[in-house]
Design a protein around this motif. Structure first.
Motif, mmCIF file in Angstrom:
data_model
loop_
_atom_site.group_PDB
_atom_site.id
_atom_site.type_symbol
_atom_site.label_atom_id
_atom_site.label_comp_id
_atom_site.label_asym_id
_atom_site.label_seq_id
_atom_site.Cartn_x
_atom_site.Cartn_y
_atom_site.Cartn_z
ATOM 1 N N LEU A 87 46.209 33.425 44.639
ATOM 2 C CA LEU A 87 46.919 34.313 45.547
ATOM 3 C C LEU A 87 46.205 34.247 46.886
ATOM 4 O O LEU A 87 45.004 34.533 46.978
ATOM 5 N N GLU A 88 46.942 33.817 47.951
ATOM 6 C CA GLU A 88 46.311 33.551 49.243
ATOM 7 C C GLU A 88 47.017 34.294 50.377
ATOM 8 O O GLU A 88 48.189 34.662 50.278
ATOM 9 N N THR A 89 46.285 34.437 51.487
ATOM 10 C CA THR A 89 46.855 34.921 52.739
ATOM 11 C C THR A 89 47.415 33.739 53.523
ATOM 12 O O THR A 89 47.290 32.585 53.110
ATOM 13 N N ASP A 90 48.002 34.033 54.687
ATOM 14 C CA ASP A 90 48.501 32.952 55.543
ATOM 15 C C ASP A 90 47.408 31.949 55.860
ATOM 16 O O ASP A 90 47.643 30.734 55.898
ATOM 17 N N ARG A 91 46.200 32.430 56.111
ATOM 18 C CA ARG A 91 45.089 31.572 56.507
ATOM 19 C C ARG A 91 44.493 30.783 55.338
ATOM 20 O O ARG A 91 43.638 29.938 55.533
ATOM 21 N N GLY A 92 44.948 31.088 54.147
ATOM 22 C CA GLY A 92 44.408 30.398 52.989
ATOM 23 C C GLY A 92 43.234 31.114 52.363
ATOM 24 O O GLY A 92 42.577 30.561 51.471
ATOM 25 N N ILE A 117 42.682 35.652 47.624
ATOM 26 C CA ILE A 117 42.610 37.041 47.192
ATOM 27 C C ILE A 117 42.211 37.109 45.723
ATOM 28 O O ILE A 117 41.344 37.899 45.325
ATOM 29 N N SER A 118 42.833 36.256 44.925
ATOM 30 C CA SER A 118 42.491 36.178 43.501
ATOM 31 C C SER A 118 42.892 34.817 42.965
ATOM 32 O O SER A 118 43.747 34.130 43.552
ATOM 33 N N SER A 119 42.268 34.413 41.861
ATOM 34 C CA SER A 119 42.545 33.106 41.261
ATOM 35 C C SER A 119 42.756 33.284 39.763
ATOM 36 O O SER A 119 42.007 34.035 39.111
ATOM 37 N N HIS A 120 43.764 32.557 39.218
ATOM 38 C CA HIS A 120 44.146 32.783 37.821
ATOM 39 C C HIS A 120 44.431 31.444 37.139
ATOM 40 O O HIS A 120 45.290 30.684 37.584
ATOM 41 N N ARG A 121 43.683 31.180 36.077
ATOM 42 C CA ARG A 121 43.892 29.962 35.296
ATOM 43 C C ARG A 121 44.937 30.215 34.212
ATOM 44 O O ARG A 121 44.910 31.257 33.553
ATOM 45 N N TRP A 122 45.816 29.223 34.087
ATOM 46 C CA TRP A 122 46.800 29.293 33.004
ATOM 47 C C TRP A 122 46.227 28.485 31.849
ATOM 48 O O TRP A 122 46.304 27.266 31.830
ATOM 49 N N GLU A 123 45.647 29.184 30.926
ATOM 50 C CA GLU A 123 45.003 28.521 29.798
ATOM 51 C C GLU A 123 46.041 27.967 28.839
ATOM 52 O O GLU A 123 47.154 28.502 28.701
ATOM 53 N N ALA A 141 48.468 40.845 39.852
ATOM 54 C CA ALA A 141 47.644 40.419 40.982
ATOM 55 C C ALA A 141 48.287 40.830 42.309
ATOM 56 O O ALA A 141 47.603 41.306 43.227
ATOM 57 N N VAL A 142 49.595 40.622 42.443
ATOM 58 C CA VAL A 142 50.306 41.027 43.662
ATOM 59 C C VAL A 142 50.269 42.536 43.813
ATOM 60 O O VAL A 142 50.056 43.073 44.908
ATOM 61 N N ARG A 143 50.457 43.239 42.704
ATOM 62 C CA ARG A 143 50.437 44.702 42.736
ATOM 63 C C ARG A 143 49.055 45.193 43.172
ATOM 64 O O ARG A 143 48.934 46.125 43.985
ATOM 65 N N LYS A 144 48.019 44.557 42.647
ATOM 66 C CA LYS A 144 46.649 44.959 42.979
ATOM 67 C C LYS A 144 46.330 44.695 44.447
ATOM 68 O O LYS A 144 45.544 45.430 45.072
ATOM 69 N N SER A 145 46.941 43.659 45.035
ATOM 70 C CA SER A 145 46.684 43.331 46.439
ATOM 71 C C SER A 145 47.376 44.292 47.397
ATOM 72 O O SER A 145 47.157 44.233 48.611
ATOM 73 N N GLY A 146 48.226 45.173 46.856
ATOM 74 C CA GLY A 146 48.931 46.139 47.688
ATOM 75 C C GLY A 146 50.227 45.635 48.265
ATOM 76 O O GLY A 146 50.754 46.214 49.225
#
Length: 311
Positions: A164-169, A172-178, A193-198
């Motif tokens: 999950l990134e901002t415009d600048r890259g 915010i968070s990273s998630h592996r799909w195991e 993750a999106v909910r947590k970022s506000g």
């Protein structure tokens, strides 16, 4: 052979009649003259028959040669038609094979939505990376109605990671799909993750599958645009970072989707007049596109010529 017998018989008959005419010359002059005339006719007929026989033989030979020539021409025409037909068959087979190969590649990206599994998404990202469509650092897809983005990354040969990134890259968070994790469970992780970022938009609007759908459509579109070299897009429409609001953002260029031959070089984004320049060409969203591009590529903002003390 038959003609020669006729000629020989005619000559022999003429000689016999001539001999009889000679013997009767004193006995009966009238018969002698008659037989002499008959002998003359026989002697005259023999050469004529010979000439006619030669002519008939010549005509037969000519007719035979003509027949042979016709047969040869017919065989040549048939061989030519068979060769042309065979080449056309080969041509059609080759073209059909190429079309099937192209459709098979498109199916890889179609399966990203038809089969919402980790393996299908991983396969699509690998193929897009290997063919140069997306960057080795992954590809981004915007999160609807927010200023956040998902970046899909193959961090290791068989490791799928969604950031999950901002415009600048900024991450915010990273998630592996195991491996073995169901699609519903993993996408629910992205919802949280999106909910947590506000940036949660509310009931029914926090949908990470929409970003995968957009990514699949982009990969299909770009693959079709790059399918033939003569279209002229292979050199520019490559190593894509993201498609957003009708613009492609690649490693080296910003390209409008409605005019793929127009490229704004990344190393020129610090020039001050891009927004107005693009608006004059009819791209009214340039006022937001260019600032976004500068954030994405971390390009310094151009100085404002109206502010004092700036060069």
């Amino acid at each position: 052979m038959k003609s020669m017998l006729v000629i020989g018989g005619t000559l022999a008959g003429g000689l016999v009649v001539a001999a009889a005419s000679w013997l009767l010359r004193d006995i009966d002059p009238w018969w002698s003259n008659l037989l002499a005339n008959i002998a003359v006719v026989a002697f005259l007929l023999a050469p004529g028959e010979y000439v006619l026989a030669r002519l008939r033989t010549g005509f037969e030979r000519i007719e035979k040669v003509a027949d042979q020539a016709k047969v040869t021409a017919d065989l040549a025409k048939k061989a030519s038609e068979e060769t042309a037909r065979s080449l056309e068959d080969v041509r059609q087979t080759l073209i059909e094979n190429q079309r099937q190969e192209h459709e098979s590649e498109l199916d890889i990206y179609r399966s990203m939505t038809q089969d919402p599994s980790r393996e299908a998404l991983l396969r699509g990202l690998k193929n897009a990376t290997e063919t140069g469509i997306i960057t080795p650092l992954g590809v981004r897809s915007p999160i609807w109605e927010t200023n956040l983005h998902y970046r899909y990354v193959i961090s290791e040969p068989h490791t799928l990671e969604v950031r999950l990134e901002t415009d600048r890259g900024d991450i915010i968070s990273s998630h592996r799909w195991e491996e073995g994790v169901p699609a519903e469970d993993f996408y629910q992780v992205l919802v949280r993750a999106v909910r947590k970022s506000g940036h949660d938009l509310g009931v029914g609007l926090n949908d990470p599958t929409e970003s995968v759908q957009s990514l699949s459509e982009m990969l299909i579109e770009v693959t079709q645009l790059r399918s033939q070299e003569l279209l002229g897009h292979r050199s520019t429409l490559r190593r894509i970072i993201e498609r957003l609001d009708g613009w492609y953002f690649t490693e080296h260029n910003v390209i409008p989707a409605d005019d793929l031959h127009y490229c704004v070089a990344v190393d020129r984004l610090n020039e001050i007049d891009w927004e107005e320049h693009l608006r004059q060409k009819g791209w009214w969203r340039a006022a937001t596109t260019i600032p976004f591009a500068r954030r994405l590529y971390r390009v310094n903002q151009p100085p404002d010529a109206n502010l004092p003390g700036q060069v």
